[in-house]
Design a protein around this motif. Structure first.
Motif, short mmCIF file in Angstrom:
data_model
loop_
_atom_site.label_atom_id
_atom_site.label_comp_id
_atom_site.label_asym_id
_atom_site.label_seq_id
_atom_site.Cartn_x
_atom_site.Cartn_y
_atom_site.Cartn_z
N LYS A 274 -2.24 36.51 17.46
CA LYS A 274 -2.15 35.11 17.11
C LYS A 274 -2.09 34.93 15.59
O LYS A 274 -1.28 34.14 15.08
CB LYS A 274 -3.38 34.37 17.68
CG LYS A 274 -3.50 32.90 17.28
CD LYS A 274 -2.51 32.02 18.01
CE LYS A 274 -2.81 30.54 17.74
NZ LYS A 274 -1.91 29.65 18.48
N ARG A 324 0.88 29.62 21.37
CA ARG A 324 -0.01 29.86 22.50
C ARG A 324 -1.47 29.80 22.06
O ARG A 324 -1.80 30.06 20.91
CB ARG A 324 0.24 31.25 23.10
CG ARG A 324 1.53 31.42 23.88
CD ARG A 324 1.63 32.86 24.31
NE ARG A 324 2.83 33.16 25.08
CZ ARG A 324 2.85 33.47 26.36
NH1 ARG A 324 1.72 33.50 27.05
NH2 ARG A 324 3.98 33.76 26.97
N THR A 325 -2.34 29.53 23.02
CA THR A 325 -3.77 29.68 22.79
C THR A 325 -4.12 31.16 22.88
O THR A 325 -3.38 31.96 23.48
CB THR A 325 -4.59 28.90 23.82
OG1 THR A 325 -4.32 29.45 25.14
CG2 THR A 325 -4.22 27.41 23.82
N SER A 328 -4.27 32.27 26.42
CA SER A 328 -2.95 32.51 27.00
C SER A 328 -2.40 33.85 26.57
O SER A 328 -1.80 34.59 27.37
CB SER A 328 -1.99 31.38 26.59
OG SER A 328 -0.66 31.67 27.00
N ILE A 329 -2.61 34.21 25.30
CA ILE A 329 -2.17 35.51 24.81
C ILE A 329 -2.91 36.62 25.54
O ILE A 329 -2.33 37.64 25.94
CB ILE A 329 -2.39 35.62 23.29
CG1 ILE A 329 -1.44 34.67 22.56
CG2 ILE A 329 -2.17 37.05 22.81
CD1 ILE A 329 -1.67 34.60 21.06
#
Length: 438
Positions: A274, A324-325, A328-329
């Protein structure tokens, strides 16, 4: 009119493949969707399905044949109202010759591949009709061999009765196979297939030292070719930073506590994916591809993540990682990583990406440099987090958890100053992680 079955292009970059195994024989009737053969590409072993119904009149390429060009006729199928004997005499068309062009820059992430059967092709042996008709996935066949399970005793739960991994996991070991091997006075897998050693290999051998020689899998050949291409064509520049991890580790603990009821667990690597994605959006000069006289700039960060698999490496892609959060990743990486190890990734799930990340910290590696994954221009190498002396913001000397990250950049496309800006942005997101989750 008889139907020519041609070697398919099972990935966008496939030019040739190995016909690993036929799952039908001449005279068999097939329907659309039936699995005809297993084809080994440079990245994976994939199944090839029939698109028409008919009778297999002629097999023109034997199983185990390597370097079969895409478009080569590998079999002939007689239609429903056609005589298979007449179809055998069909004149076979040859694939159009391909010019020996240099490897195109658009080929994607080839030092990553789905698991490929690494065993050399065995010499042809007689098979019974029942053995020829057993339909099983490559993974199921390998597991059955390892566990001594006779596939003929296993009922398949997959499409068309195909034997899959779950069927092997629930099956019992085949005593008849073990007993037969025991009576022969050797282990079931004791007989290794013979391979013809190339002259170049013989020149390198020191016969005084005990050794074995094995054929490279298509995946390993691709890794070797693409890594050499990357180092020869892309002038690498390396930039290294030390990053404090304590705030990220604390935030991760809070996130995992909140996600525990959902059964989701976020790893440090998920948060680093992220952070890199957000940094690429902040510094788009590093989210590029060098294309000779042109430069491709991406407005989205799709992160290729290095995952170690048997006999090689593959880089499944977390698409739109910046949007993405972290949960989610985490879910995406769990799914992609598992399917990568089982050889179930589709080509579009590991070919592409705008930048890569490789984390060897879990192996205790403190610092390393990674080879750029062409045609990308950026890859981040992550070392282990460890306790080190650290000067705190107030000037006091204390102990902090610190990791070393090294960015490799294609200097044709990325200036050193822009690479430094990316590394600084990445460090800021890791050291102040709330900025990437809000």
């Amino acid at each position: 009119m008889p139907i020519e079955i041609k070697m398919p292009a099972l990935s966008p970059t496939m030019e040739e493949g190995k016909l690993a195994k036929w799952l039908v024989k001449e005279g068999d009737s097939v329907s659309a969707g039936d699995i005809l053969a297993e084809v080994e590409t440079d990245k994976a072993t994939m199944e090839f399905e029939a698109v028409d119904e008919g009778t297999v009149a002629r097999i023109t390429v034997e199983e185990g044949t390597e370097h079969v060009l895409v478009g080569t006729t590998i079999a002939v199928i007689a239609g429903e109202d056609e005589d298979p004997e007449e179809a055998k005499s069909l004149e076979i068309s040859e694939p159009a010759p391909q010019s020996p062009e240099p490897q195109k820059a658009e080929e994607k992430a080839a030092d990553a591949a789905a698991p490929v059967e690494a065993e050399p092709s065995p010499e042809p042996v007689a098979r019974s009709e029942s053995e020829e008709r057993i339909i099983a996935s490559p993974l199921a066949r390998r597991l059955a061999k390892e566990k001594g399970i006779d596939l003929a005793t296993v009922s398949g739960s997959g499409p068309h009765g195909r034997i899959v991994k779950a069927d092997i996991d629930s099956a019992k070991h085949g005593p008849e196979k073990a007993d037969a091997a025991k009576s022969a006075g050797k282990a079931p897998d004791a007989a290794a297939p013979k391979i013809e050693i190339a002259q170049d290999t013989k020149a390198l051998l020191d016969e005084r030292v005990p050794h074995t020689v094995e054929k490279l899998s298509g995946m390993r050949k691709t890794i070797a070719r693409r890594l050499a291409q990357s180092m020869q064509q892309a002038p690498h520049i390396y930039l290294t930073v030390d990053i404090q991890l304590d705030k990220l580790l604390a935030l991760r603990s809070e996130i995992n506590a909140s996600l525990e009821p959902q059964g989701i667990k976020v790893s440090v690597n998920d948060m680093l994916i992220k952070a890199l994605a957000r940094a690429l959006i902040d510094v788009p000069e590093c989210n590029v591809t060098f294309a000779g006289d042109e430069l491709i700039r991406y407005s989205r960060a799709d992160i290729s993540v290095a995952v170690s698999i048997p006999n090689g490496l593959i880089t499944p892609i977390v698409s739109d990682a910046s949007g993405r959060t972290v949960s989610s990743i985490a879910a995406a990486m769990k799914d992609l990583g598992q399917r990568a190890k089982e050889g179930k990734l589709q080509p579009d799930e590991y070919q592409g990406g705008t930048a890569s990340i490789s984390n060897m910290g879990m192996m205790g590696i403190k610092q390393f440099t990674a080879v750029i994954n062409p045609p990308q221009s950026t890859i981040l190498a992550i070392g282990a987090g460890e306790k080190r002396p650290w000067v705190m913001p107030d000037g006091d000397l204390s102990v902090a958890t610190v990791m070393t990250a090294t960015g490799s950049f294609d200097h044709r496309a990325v200036d050193g100053a822009d690479g430094a800006r990316l590394m600084a942005a990445f460090r800021n997101y890791v050291e102040a992680p709330l900025g990437m989750v809000v």
